[in-house]
Design an enzyme around this catalytic site. Structure first.
Site, PDB file in Angstrom:
ATOM      1  N   GLY A  24     102.488 -51.819  30.077  1.00  7.36           N
ATOM      2  CA  GLY A  24     101.188 -50.770  28.580  1.00  7.36           C
ATOM      3  C   GLY A  24     100.986 -49.599  30.012  1.00  7.36           C
ATOM      4  O   GLY A  24     100.935 -49.402  29.523  1.00  7.36           O
ATOM      5  N   GLY A  26     103.142 -47.613  31.334  1.00 11.84           N
ATOM      6  CA  GLY A  26     103.416 -46.185  31.469  1.00 11.84           C
ATOM      7  C   GLY A  26     104.434 -45.974  31.750  1.00 11.84           C
ATOM      8  O   GLY A  26     105.278 -44.583  32.720  1.00 11.84           O
ATOM      9  N   LYS A  27     105.382 -47.504  32.917  1.00  7.19           N
ATOM     10  CA  LYS A  27     106.513 -46.915  33.284  1.00  7.19           C
ATOM     11  C   LYS A  27     107.753 -46.375  32.900  1.00  7.19           C
ATOM     12  O   LYS A  27     108.041 -45.783  33.609  1.00  7.19           O
ATOM     13  CB  LYS A  27     107.175 -48.534  34.047  1.00  7.19           C
ATOM     14  CG  LYS A  27     106.085 -49.743  34.472  1.00  7.19           C
ATOM     15  CD  LYS A  27     107.101 -50.542  35.103  1.00  7.19           C
ATOM     16  CE  LYS A  27     107.180 -51.652  33.980  1.00  7.19           C
ATOM     17  NZ  LYS A  27     105.928 -51.604  33.026  1.00  7.19           N
ATOM     18  N   THR A  28     107.829 -46.747  31.214  1.00  5.96           N
ATOM     19  CA  THR A  28     109.327 -45.830  30.725  1.00  5.96           C
ATOM     20  C   THR A  28     108.549 -44.652  30.423  1.00  5.96           C
ATOM     21  O   THR A  28     109.573 -44.059  31.214  1.00  5.96           O
ATOM     22  CB  THR A  28     109.576 -46.672  29.484  1.00  5.96           C
ATOM     23  OG1 THR A  28     109.634 -48.020  29.925  1.00  5.96           O
ATOM     24  CG2 THR A  28     110.729 -45.911  29.018  1.00  5.96           C
ATOM     25  N   SER A  29     107.332 -44.120  30.296  1.00  9.93           N
ATOM     26  CA  SER A  29     107.297 -42.670  30.021  1.00  9.93           C
ATOM     27  C   SER A  29     107.896 -41.927  31.279  1.00  9.93           C
ATOM     28  O   SER A  29     108.177 -41.092  31.706  1.00  9.93           O
ATOM     29  CB  SER A  29     106.464 -42.362  29.407  1.00  9.93           C
ATOM     30  OG  SER A  29     106.190 -43.279  28.161  1.00  9.93           O
ATOM     31  N   ASP A  51     114.946 -54.115  31.854  1.00  9.48           N
ATOM     32  CA  ASP A  51     113.624 -54.545  30.709  1.00  9.48           C
ATOM     33  C   ASP A  51     114.426 -54.946  29.191  1.00  9.48           C
ATOM     34  O   ASP A  51     115.300 -53.922  28.841  1.00  9.48           O
ATOM     35  CB  ASP A  51     112.843 -53.980  30.297  1.00  9.48           C
ATOM     36  CG  ASP A  51     111.987 -54.139  29.454  1.00  9.48           C
ATOM     37  OD1 ASP A  51     111.782 -55.331  28.733  1.00  9.48           O
ATOM     38  OD2 ASP A  51     110.376 -53.483  29.187  1.00  9.48           O
ATOM     39  N   THR A 523     105.337 -46.933  20.704  1.00  8.85           N
ATOM     40  CA  THR A 523     106.330 -47.660  21.257  1.00  8.85           C
ATOM     41  C   THR A 523     105.586 -49.172  21.420  1.00  8.85           C
ATOM     42  O   THR A 523     107.132 -49.812  20.997  1.00  8.85           O
ATOM     43  CB  THR A 523     106.357 -47.506  23.321  1.00  8.85           C
ATOM     44  OG1 THR A 523     106.543 -46.314  23.332  1.00  8.85           O
ATOM     45  CG2 THR A 523     107.347 -48.212  23.932  1.00  8.85           C
TER      46      THR A 523
END
Length: 611
Positions: A24, A26-29, A51, A523
């Site tokens: 949560g 913001g790694k993906t962003s 992931d 998300t």
């Protein structure tokens, strides 16, 4: 106002970039925005998701695959998802291909059965990951490989595997039964060693520790930094995502959010304070779609319209969602009336599962029940959230290391009891395999599920991807047992035994209640919906959803927060349109609920609804 500088991980990147941190944050962003920025600068970039519950497909509007997929609108950028199931099947086929041509069908079937467990899935997914680091296959074509990793606990497990498997294989020339013929691993030894070398080379690999301006994610990032350094990954940067500056001095919610962020950054652990740091401001938009992802690392810190998203949320703002929401106290009342059972709190990392699980456990104790609160999360924070004790509440954790040691001791005492010294040494050698941990954790999980027949167990699960892998292991065990005993629909078998597997208990709505926690953002809601679909395919029906940290329920007037509220209304409407059978809403709280007293208050109040 602090000027915004381009992050160091985009201006001076190494070949391999790992983005890791608590769920949560913001790694993906950030990893996706970085990959886009590098590709826009003319580099050939591969963005890799490790992931199992990746949402890259939603963010980029593409269909993920275990083969590189080009991203429309971003020349030079490809995306790949290391799919555990696809990787496991490919691994099985490679191992089977090594069998002698004279091998019988029975022998081939035996090997395939050996390769059906969770440890095979892990080593297969890791094998794909290691190939990229070793510069083999697809990875060799790219200037940069950016890894969007699973939440911290699972990522630490992944990044420790090169060292673990290299050590296991170094002096082992025998087969590991859970992985079929030993040659299936031995042939990969050079790859594992090359992966370990790449991870340890600061000229090749940078780890970006992503956090929010919040004490808990920062504490986890500090622990991760130390553990990764012990594994040889010393080239680290800190990225603080979602830094908020209030623009309305009369808005207590906005002022509280900014003050908490300032305090968290001023008191961050020394391990983090010593690292090179990048700060990314909180944005007024969800990071979905190329325009938003390109704007995420832009220079403005003010709420701004994003080209291509001009109408984002406007229609939903005009059409107010009406979402009936019940207080958590009612949930606790209904669960308490059942007398016993398993309450599984599930969802994406960072949505507040641990807080909700701890609050429900405290609420059940307050209603006169004894409760066992435990977690399957490798990065467990249950004890920190409780920050105290309560009579009638037992707090535990499925600790992978402790469970593995206990499992090895049990196997040695049973299967190794009648073996000679050489046989015991060989058995112990096989049990030193890293995949033993997966088996041990599953057995511990099964014991927890079993105790819910006569007591209350509140289970704070790991983030979605890791939980789904555990569920896969549960399903595999169920299939193995039902095939072995030819189980009928009523649970009886030809041998006369009544077989009840952990999966059957999870499917029993009188025993198991699944609570899915989400934030009112694109998300988390999308992943909550996907999790619900996965559970339903396993014939497990979620009981309720909890929308946590609702800005709408807080009553803020800050312009940036109000701009984000448009996106919240969109997600609230999605949930109201039939995603959840029952919904509970909690507002964003200026003071995070930590401690038994605060948790007891949390479960005693709730929102009346969102409109």
């Amino acid at each position: 106002m602090t000027p915004f500088n381009p992050p160091g991980f985009t201006t001076a990147p190494t070949r391999f970039l790992f983005f890791t941190g608590k769920g949560g944050v913001g790694k993906t962003s950030l990893s996706t925005a970085t990959a886009i920025a590098l590709a826009d600068a003319g580099q050939r970039v591969l963005l890799v998701s490790t992931d199992a519950a990746s949402n890259l497909d939603d963010m980029l509007g593409i269909t993920l695959s275990n083969q590189p997929v080009d991203v429309p609108g971003v020349p030079g950028l490809s995306v790949i998802n290391i799919d555990p199931d696809a990787a496991a099947e490919a691994y099985r086929l490679r191992v089977l291909a090594q069998l002698d041509s004279n091998a019988t069908e029975t022998e081939r079937h035996t090997v395939r059965e050996q390769l059906s467990g969770a440890c095979t899935t892990e080593i297969a997914a890791f094998d794909e990951f290691a190939a990229l680091l070793a510069g083999e296959g697809d990875g060799a074509r790219y200037d940069h490989v950016v890894f969007d990793t699973a939440p911290t606990g699972h990522t630490l497990r992944l990044l420790s595997l090169p060292k673990a498997w290299s050590g296991f294989l170094a002096d082992n020339d025998r087969g590991a039964s859970c992985l079929g013929p030993h040659s299936g691993l031995k042939m990969q030894e050079a790859r594992f060693n090359a992966a370990l070398q790449a991870l340890s080379d600061p000229a090749l690999t940078t780890v970006v520790l992503v956090t929010r301006p919040d004490p808990r994610p920062m504490q986890e990032a500090a622990r991760t930094a130390e553990e990764l350094r012990s594994l040889g990954l010393a080239n680290q940067r800190l990225a603080i995502n979602g830094v908020f500056h209030a623009s309305d001095p009369n808005d207590p919610i906005a002022q509280a959010i900014e003050a908490l962020g300032r305090e968290a950054m001023a008191t961050m652990p020394d391990t983090l304070a010593q690292l090179p740091r990048d700060e990314v401001p909180l944005r007024a938009f969800d990071t979905v779609g190329l325009p938003a992802l390109r704007a995420l690392l832009g220079a403005s810190v003010r709420p701004e319209p994003v080209e291509g998203l001009a109408g984002f949320g406007q229609a939903q703002a005009e059409r107010k969602a009406s979402l009936p929401a019940e207080p958590l106290s009612r949930m606790a009342d209904e669960l308490a009336a059942k007398g016993h059972g398993l309450i599984m709190v599930m969802g994406k990392g960072g949505v507040g599962k641990t807080t909700i699980a701890a609050a429900l456990a405290v609420g059940l104790v307050q209603r006169g029940h004894s409760v066992h609160l435990t977690t399957t999360d490798p990065a467990a924070h249950v004890a920190d959230t409780l920050n105290g004790s309560l009579e009638g509440l037992k707090v535990g954790r499925i600790d992978p290391k402790a469970e593995t040691e206990a499992y090895i001791a049990k196997i040695m005492a049973s299967k190794g009891k009648d073996l000679d010294e050489q046989g015991r040494a060989l058995l112990l050698e096989d049990l030193q395999s890293p995949c033993t941990e997966e088996v041990a954790v599953f057995h511990a999980f099964s014991r927890v599920v079993n105790t819910a027949r006569s007591a209350f167990v509140v289970l704070d699960t790991a983030p979605t991807g890791h939980s789904l892998l555990l569920m896969d292991a549960t399903g595999a065990y169920h299939r193995q047992m039902t095939q072995q005993y030819e189980t009928k629909a009523d649970g009886s078998s030809a041998s006369g035994l009544h077989i009840v597997t952990p999966l059957m208990r999870l499917q029993d709505a009188s025993i198991t209640h699944v609570v899915i926690v989400t934030l009112p953002e694109t998300t988390p809601v999308t992943q909550a919906a996907a999790l619900q679909d996965d559970l339903r395919r396993a014939h497990i029906e979620p009981w309720a959803w909890v929308i946590n940290k609702s800005i709408a329920a807080s009553g803020t007037s800050d312009p940036l927060l109000r701009a984000r509220l448009e996106g919240e209304r969109t997600q609230t409407q999605r949930i109201a349109d039939g995603l959840a059978k029952r919904t509970f809403v909690l507002p964003w709280l200026a003071q995070p609920p930590v401690g038994v007293e605060a948790l007891g208050t949390l479960v005693a109040v709730g929102a009346k609804g969102l409109s």
